[in-house]
Design a protein around this motif. Structure first.
Motif, mmCIF file in Angstrom:
data_model
loop_
_atom_site.group_PDB
_atom_site.id
_atom_site.type_symbol
_atom_site.label_atom_id
_atom_site.label_comp_id
_atom_site.label_asym_id
_atom_site.label_seq_id
_atom_site.Cartn_x
_atom_site.Cartn_y
_atom_site.Cartn_z
ATOM 1 N N UNK A 1 -7.109 -51.815 -11.358
ATOM 2 C CA UNK A 1 -6.740 -51.267 -10.047
ATOM 3 C C UNK A 1 -7.502 -51.970 -8.935
ATOM 4 N N UNK B 1 -5.957 -54.089 -5.866
ATOM 5 C CA UNK B 1 -6.133 -53.670 -4.480
ATOM 6 C C UNK B 1 -6.890 -54.710 -3.675
ATOM 7 N N UNK C 1 2.835 -50.147 -13.163
ATOM 8 C CA UNK C 1 2.653 -48.999 -12.263
ATOM 9 C C UNK C 1 1.512 -49.253 -11.288
ATOM 10 N N UNK C 2 0.547 -50.059 -11.718
ATOM 11 C CA UNK C 2 -0.567 -50.381 -10.814
ATOM 12 C C UNK C 2 -0.134 -51.343 -9.724
ATOM 13 N N UNK C 3 1.071 -51.874 -9.836
ATOM 14 C CA UNK C 3 1.576 -52.714 -8.760
ATOM 15 C C UNK C 3 1.683 -54.184 -9.090
ATOM 16 N N UNK D 1 -5.470 -46.260 3.243
ATOM 17 C CA UNK D 1 -6.044 -46.270 1.896
ATOM 18 C C UNK D 1 -5.027 -45.828 0.856
ATOM 19 N N UNK D 2 -5.245 -46.359 -0.325
ATOM 20 C CA UNK D 2 -4.569 -45.832 -1.501
ATOM 21 C C UNK D 2 -5.642 -45.088 -2.276
ATOM 22 N N UNK E 1 7.416 -46.353 2.665
ATOM 23 C CA UNK E 1 7.753 -46.753 4.023
ATOM 24 C C UNK E 1 6.567 -46.742 4.970
ATOM 25 N N UNK E 2 5.501 -46.032 4.614
ATOM 26 C CA UNK E 2 4.348 -45.960 5.501
ATOM 27 C C UNK E 2 4.540 -45.001 6.658
ATOM 28 N N UNK F 1 -1.024 -42.373 -0.360
ATOM 29 C CA UNK F 1 -1.485 -43.275 0.687
ATOM 30 C C UNK F 1 -1.799 -42.464 1.934
ATOM 31 N N UNK G 1 -9.686 -56.228 3.381
ATOM 32 C CA UNK G 1 -9.526 -55.230 2.339
ATOM 33 C C UNK G 1 -10.892 -54.656 1.997
ATOM 34 N N UNK H 1 -8.876 -47.691 -2.230
ATOM 35 C CA UNK H 1 -8.873 -49.061 -1.752
ATOM 36 C C UNK H 1 -8.160 -49.063 -0.416
ATOM 37 N N UNK H 2 -8.686 -49.808 0.512
ATOM 38 C CA UNK H 2 -8.134 -49.729 1.860
ATOM 39 C C UNK H 2 -7.809 -51.082 2.460
ATOM 40 N N UNK H 3 -6.878 -51.027 3.392
ATOM 41 C CA UNK H 3 -6.488 -52.209 4.153
ATOM 42 C C UNK H 3 -6.801 -51.892 5.614
#
Lengths: 816, 420
Positions: A528, A532, A568-570, A727-728, A762-763, A778, A796, A808-810
């Protein structure tokens, strides 16, 4: 270098001609005699005209009374490709002994001429200048032909020293240049003598033509010196005749470089016949162009995109978007060149004035200092390289760094130790030594891991504590290993390593229960985390297959579970590779899989690749080299007696070179770069994506800490105390105290506000000011830090609390 | 703290108390007791300027006098354990006139008399009682550390005081190069750290006290704490230092997630520490906060935080008998505004007396209190779940407008691809 480029083309274009030095002659003979004559005549007419104008100009520049006759001038013009300035200087040098006095009398005029001449070649040697106004796509074949001839004037000096005219050549290069000049002068003198003997007034060029085997006289370097707007004209059909041709042995006079053009393959017979018929249709295609480009003339084959040109710019600029990055303004602008020349001139004047007027000694001294050193504080002299141009020119292998992640005791270090041993990076003797020592403390299975775990603490405890960096090279790629610790306590170190990596190798213990316990532990957290932090590709090394009896079922089971988890983790399924291996015994690492794993070689099900093959499949991504410099320091240390202060880290963005001054954030102190090392080898410059060691001067070590950022003083990074981030969440997120990690940097801070919950896809804001952010969702939060640290959008960050990764954040916005 | 004299009316809380602070910790209690607008009477040293009537020349002298101040502000220095109280002189004497300003430095072993503006409320009485309690005197030193970073702090019953932070750049291990740089750096770090700890604990040679050293808690991720412990042991043997040897058995090693101060919360909650430190206040507070967080994670509507939400929950009678707990930071009672202070006192009184719930006043100087401050200073564990507290709250919040703006700005920007 040029040779390699052409070779590369050949790989792509099979029918493309491949010349070599001696085969070239054959090809010429195959041309019909009529053709040759026709072409020669055309070229001669053109040359004569240019020669005549040139001669007049030179005469003027030299002034009356110069002993050089027309023949000599024309000969020189031929050598210098009609560069008037050069010719004048050359002739002056030739006749210096007899007429030093005269020259002095006309000095003003001469100076003007020479300084003008001095500027011209600097422009021409820059690749970016040469390519100016030339479009990269759909280039007319005649133009692409000229580009290749550019290599006649290679900007790099072979024996070291810098490319640009302003830099100082290395001693070796200077010696070589001097020797070369001498030879050339002798030769030129001989040529001249021969010409005068024959008494031919036609032109030196004509006589030379004969010696060159009747090849057309006009060559591309002449064009090179033309101002760009003239290059535009060359696309017109009228200039088709003046097509450049490859030069044989160097008839080129003095500072002409020794790099010779690459030798293309002979064109296949089929192409040749085709070419000849076309020559009848259309007058005068150049031999060289038709040989190089075959039938790629746009006028002949509409709608067919010439692949050659595509390949060409790929070779030049790599796969990255070339046109946007081949910055035409990368070098000094013409104005700058003039300004520099003027500065030089005025400096000389001041010095001479100082000599004459001793009264103003002090004042002049001050002004001299200013002129001498653009950056007086720095003790290190910059070579003023155009790093982007150097980078584009450099002949580089693919480079990639990967971080080795996975649960503790799954064999990450051992696998990497085995890899390095099998690739002979670590010799057998060292390993035997480790084995003996490991045996003596009863940890014989740790011998390979000791290659990576070098501190005594790590060896005693048998656990990797900090990132270990190592390099190795395969035929295709240069790799940098970042061996991360698996223990949960050292995840900050793992984050530091992952932030420098291009892709990840996830090591999984295939043993019973080990895999399952890892999936609950760091296998999951690491995966993860690297995701991220922007890592896209993962090679999953299913380790310790020997203990699982090389069971196909086990491998398939792990593969299925991990694929499900990682997607699933992306991660995208196409970016995953699974390789069964055994680190301790070394099976399927470098050597292919053993007998019990015959199922793996079954092409139906698996591809049978070894770990090293899976690593090589990585395609490097482009780095942000044109951005302002950003480099996170991952280590501050004493680089040796001569380099008391060194830092290492990955350049996140931008470029740097020796002599540059950099700003350390958050301390805000500047330092000068005294030296650069890339993979333990010295370098003059470095660009984003590379992991480098910088030797710094002019800064106190207290201003540098691991986690600090080096940036360009012109565009410094800001120190922030508060920021908003998307963040996620991996755990429940509340307004709480967290450690904020970014690479090596970690600072305490607290989440002050849960601004909003967001929709994952979609955020869009789903709920304002939530009480708690549930795992897997999120959200947008505001974080306040205890101390101001350098952070930038879009960076990040990883948030951790109580030894677990919380989110984890952007970065979206920095405050203050 | 010693209570010298007290005449507080039980009914309305009027009256005075004379207190004698004895140790630095008492200053913290005094800081919590004395509020702006209170009347404080203590001995003070004041520089008095006199003008001679005949010549007009002035001379100043320092006089010791007893001053009565109407308090305007307080300044507490936790590191030094000093409290400075500023105020207007409320009672004239021969040196000062009414209304003149003075800043009192409360000193140890010098009594002061306090009279409350609006009478002694329950909170103030609670603090007073607590400050007089001589039994809770647990104190320990803690070092949270990792390679190259250490926080040395003193943990007392009511405060966690960061005494010194040590940051040192230790070269990381590097391929090829010998690891000696790294080891040298670590050794240098340990020796600096040990010297600092001894100096802070008052165990370094010049001031070395014969008294028993307090317990020393070492906490770190990985093995750093263990390595440091063994370093102290070897140093004790090598130096032949008795005080150092006496320290060795007092060392407790625990695990911490990081070297940052807030990981102390985890350390103090760990069984290794609680077993040794019995039932101290900070351990209780930490446990309580952990329970609150656990409930919040469970998200069943039984844990709420934030001033408005908690007040609403109390209004509904959810913080009552049978498990209702109100967690409140003492920082709220130190508010400059009397009205705000009263609001919290009323809330506490109501929960305690009307609802019958439990009230815990957390020290803002402890990690648990800091965690609570992050949640707005007040939180509650409810007896029954309430789901819609938030919905009711609606839009009337104070900071709402500003946040609206901020949100708008952020949302305008292109929504970037999130990590997953």
């Amino acid at each position: 270098m040029a040779h390699r480029r052409v070779k590369d083309i050949d790989y792509d274009e099979d029918d493309l001609a491949d010349y070599s030095e001696d085969e070239y002659g054959e090809e010429q003979e195959e041309l019909s005699p009529e053709d040759k004559v026709q072409k020669q005549v055309a070229e001669l007419v053109d040359n004569k005209e240019q020669m005549r104008i040139g001669t007049i100009n030179v005469r003027e520049a030299l002034g009356a009374g110069h002993p050089a006759d027309d023949a000599a001038i024309q000969e020189a013009l031929w050598h210098y490709y009609y560069d008037i300035g050069k010719v004048v200087t050359y002739l002056k040098n030739q006749h210096r002994p007899q007429q030093t006095k005269k020259a002095k009398q006309e000095s003003k005029f001469d100076k003007a001429a020479t300084s003008a001449a001095a500027q011209a070649p600097t422009k021409a040697t820059k690749a970016s200048y040469f390519f100016k106004n030339v479009s990269w796509f759909n280039v007319p074949s005649e133009m692409s032909g000229q580009i290749l001839v550019e290599s006649l004037y290679p900007p790099l000096r072979l024996l070291g020293g810098s490319a640009s005219g302003s830099g100082k050549p290395s001693k070796l290069a200077a010696l070589a240049a001097a020797r070369k000049k001498k030879e050339a002068e002798q030769k030129a003198a001989a040529d001249q003598a021969a010409d005068t003997e024959s008494g031919k007034t036609t032109s030196g060029a004509a006589s030379l033509l004969e010696r060159l085997g009747g090849r057309p006289a006009r060559t591309a370097p002449g064009l090179e010196n033309q101002p760009p707007r003239e290059q535009g004209k060359m696309a017109e059909p009228s200039t088709l005749k003046t097509f450049p041709i490859r030069k044989r042995k160097s008839p080129s006079p003095p500072p002409a470089p020794k790099r010779r053009p690459s030798s293309p393959k002979p064109s296949s017979p089929a192409t040749q016949t085709q070419m000849e018929t076309k020559q009848e249709l259309r007058a005068n295609p150049s031999i060289f162009a038709s040989a190089m480009c075959g039938n790629t003339r746009p006028s002949l084959e509409y709608g067919v995109k010439p692949r050659f040109q595509q390949n060409f710019h790929t070779i030049l600029f790599g796969d990255s978007d070339p046109y946007a990055k081949s910055n035409p303004f990368a070098g000094p602008s013409p104005d700058d060149v003039v300004a520099q020349a003027q500065a030089k001139g005025s400096k000389k004047q001041t010095t001479s004035q100082k000599d004459s007027k001793a009264v103003n000694g002090v004042a002049n001294g001050v002004s001299n200092i200013n002129l001498d050193e653009p950056a007086p504080s720095s003790k290190v002299k910059s070579k003023n390289l155009d790093v982007l141009a150097e980078y584009e020119k450099s002949d580089r292998k693919n480079a990639a760094s990967f971080v080795v992640i996975g649960h503790v005791d799954h064999g990450k270090s051992t696998l990497m130790g085995r890899l390095l041993h099998d690739l002979k990076v670590v010799d057998q003797r060292t390993l035997d030594k480790y084995r003996k020592e490991a045996n003596s403390i009863g940890k014989s299975s740790f011998a390979f891991a000791w290659v990576m775990d070098s501190t005594s603490e790590e060896r005693e405890r048998g656990v990797t504590v900090d990132i270990a960096m190592n390099h190795f090279e395969t035929d295709k790629t240069r790799f940098t290993i970042l061996d991360a610790p698996g223990h949960r306590d050292f995840i900050p170190n793992m984050i530091a390593g992952a932030s420098q990596a291009d892709f990840a190798v996830l090591v999984i213990d295939a043993g019973t229960n080990s895999f399952e316990s890892g999936l609950k532990g760091q296998t999951k957290e690491h995966a993860l985390l690297v995701r991220s932090m922007g890592v896209q590709r993962v090679v999953v090394a299913v380790n310790k297959m020997d203990s699982a009896g090389w069971s196909e079922d086990r491998f398939v089971e792990i593969k299925q579970q991990m694929t499900a988890f990682l997607t699933t983790a992306g991660f995208q399924a196409k970016n995953l590779a699974f390789v069964p291996c055994a680190g301790l015994t070394g099976e399927n690492v470098v050597a292919p899989a053993p007998e019990p794993a015959a199922w793996y070689k079954d092409a139906e099900k698996f591809n049978g690749e070894t770990l090293i093959q899976a690593l090589e499949a990585y395609e490097p991504a482009k780095a942000a080299i044109t951005q302002p410099l950003r480099m996170t320091i991952s280590d501050v240390f004493r680089g040796g007696v001569t380099n008391p202060l060194s830092v290492s880290g990955k350049i996140d963005a931008g470029s740097l070179q020796v002599g540059d001054s950099v700003l350390a954030a958050p301390s805000g102190e500047t330092a000068s770069i005294k030296g650069i090392e890339i993979e333990d080898e010295g370098a003059d410059w470095a660009v984003a994506g590379q992991i480098v060691t910088l030797h710094l001067v002019d800064i106190d070590p207290v201003h540098l800490r691991t986690g600090d950022v080096l940036c360009s003083p012109q565009k410094p990074i800001r120190n922030v105390r508060s920021f908003t981030t998307k963040i996620l969440a991996f755990e429940h997120v509340l307004p709480m105290q967290v450690d904020v990690h970014r690479g090596r940097l970690h600072v305490p801070g607290r989440i002050t506000q849960l601004v909003a919950s967001l929709d994952k896809g979609s955020g869009v804001v789903t709920k304002k000011k939530p009480k708690v952010v549930q795992p897997g969702t999120v959200a947008r939060v505001t974080i306040e830090l205890d101390a101001a640290v350098p952070l930038e959008v879009p960076g990040r960050v990883v948030l951790r609390a109580n030894g677990a990764t919380v989110a984890a954040g952007l970065l979206e916005q920095v405050h203050q | 703290m010693k209570l010298v004299k007290q005449n507080i009316e039980q009914k309305d809380g009027t009256g005075t108390a004379t207190l004698l602070p004895e140790e630095p910790e008492d200053m913290w209690h005094a800081y919590n007791l004395i509020r702006p607008t209170d009347l404080l009477r203590a001995t003070a040293i004041r520089r008095v300027q006199n003008e001679s009537a005949s010549t007009g020349s002035t001379f100043s002298q320092r006089v010791q006098t007893t001053l009565t101040l109407r308090v305007t502000s307080l300044d507490f220095d936790p590191q030094a354990g000093q409290l400075h109280v500023s105020g207007k002189v409320a009672a004239e004497n021969k040196y000062v006139k009414q209304g003149q300003y003075h800043t009192l430095d409360l000193e140890l072993q010098r009594p002061f008399t306090l009279e409350k503006e609006g009478g002694w409320d329950s909170i103030a009485l609670g603090v007073l009682k607590e400050s007089l309690d001589q039994s809770a005197r647990a104190e320990l030193w803690a070092v949270v550390m990792q390679e190259g970073l250490a926080n040395v702090c003193l943990i007392t019953g009511h405060q966690t005081i960061l005494r010194q932070r040590i940051e040192m750049s230790i070269p990381k291990k590097r391929a090829g190069a010998s690891s000696s740089d790294h080891e040298k750096g670590s050794a240098r770090f340990f020796s600096t750290l040990l010297d600092t700890v001894l100096r802070q604990m008052g165990l370094s040679p010049p001031t070395s006290s014969t008294a028993d050293p307090k317990p020393l808690l070492l906490a770190s991720p990985g093995f750093t704490a263990t390595t440091f412990q063994s370093y102290i042991k070897t140093q004790a043997v090598q130096r032949g230092d008795k005080t150092l040897s006496s320290l060795v058995p007092k060392i407790i090693v625990a695990h911490a997630a990081s070297a940052h101060l807030h990981s102390l919360a985890e350390v103090l909650a760990s069984p290794a520490v609680t077993a040794k430190l019995a039932d101290t206040r900070f351990a209780r507070e930490t446990a309580l906060m952990d329970r609150f967080y656990a409930l919040l994670r469970a998200d069943d509507g039984r844990a709420w935080y934030g001033p408005r939400e908690v007040e609403r929950a109390v209004d509904r009678g959810a913080v009552g008998r049978g498990g209702g707990v109100l967690l409140i930071s003492d920082a709220l009672f130190r508010a400059q505004n009397v009205g705000v202070r009263r609001r919290w006192v009323r809330l506490v009184d109501r929960v305690r007396e009307v609802e019958g719930g439990e009230v815990r006043v957390l020290s803002s100087m402890h990690e648990s209190g800091r965690r609570l401050e992050g949640l707005g200073g007040v939180a509650a564990i409810l007896t029954f779940p309430i789901e819609d507290v938030e919905e009711e709250e609606g839009v009337e919040g104070e900071g709402e407008g500003v946040e609206e703006n901020l949100n708008g700005r952020v949302e305008e920007r292109e929504v970037r691809e999130m990590v997953i």
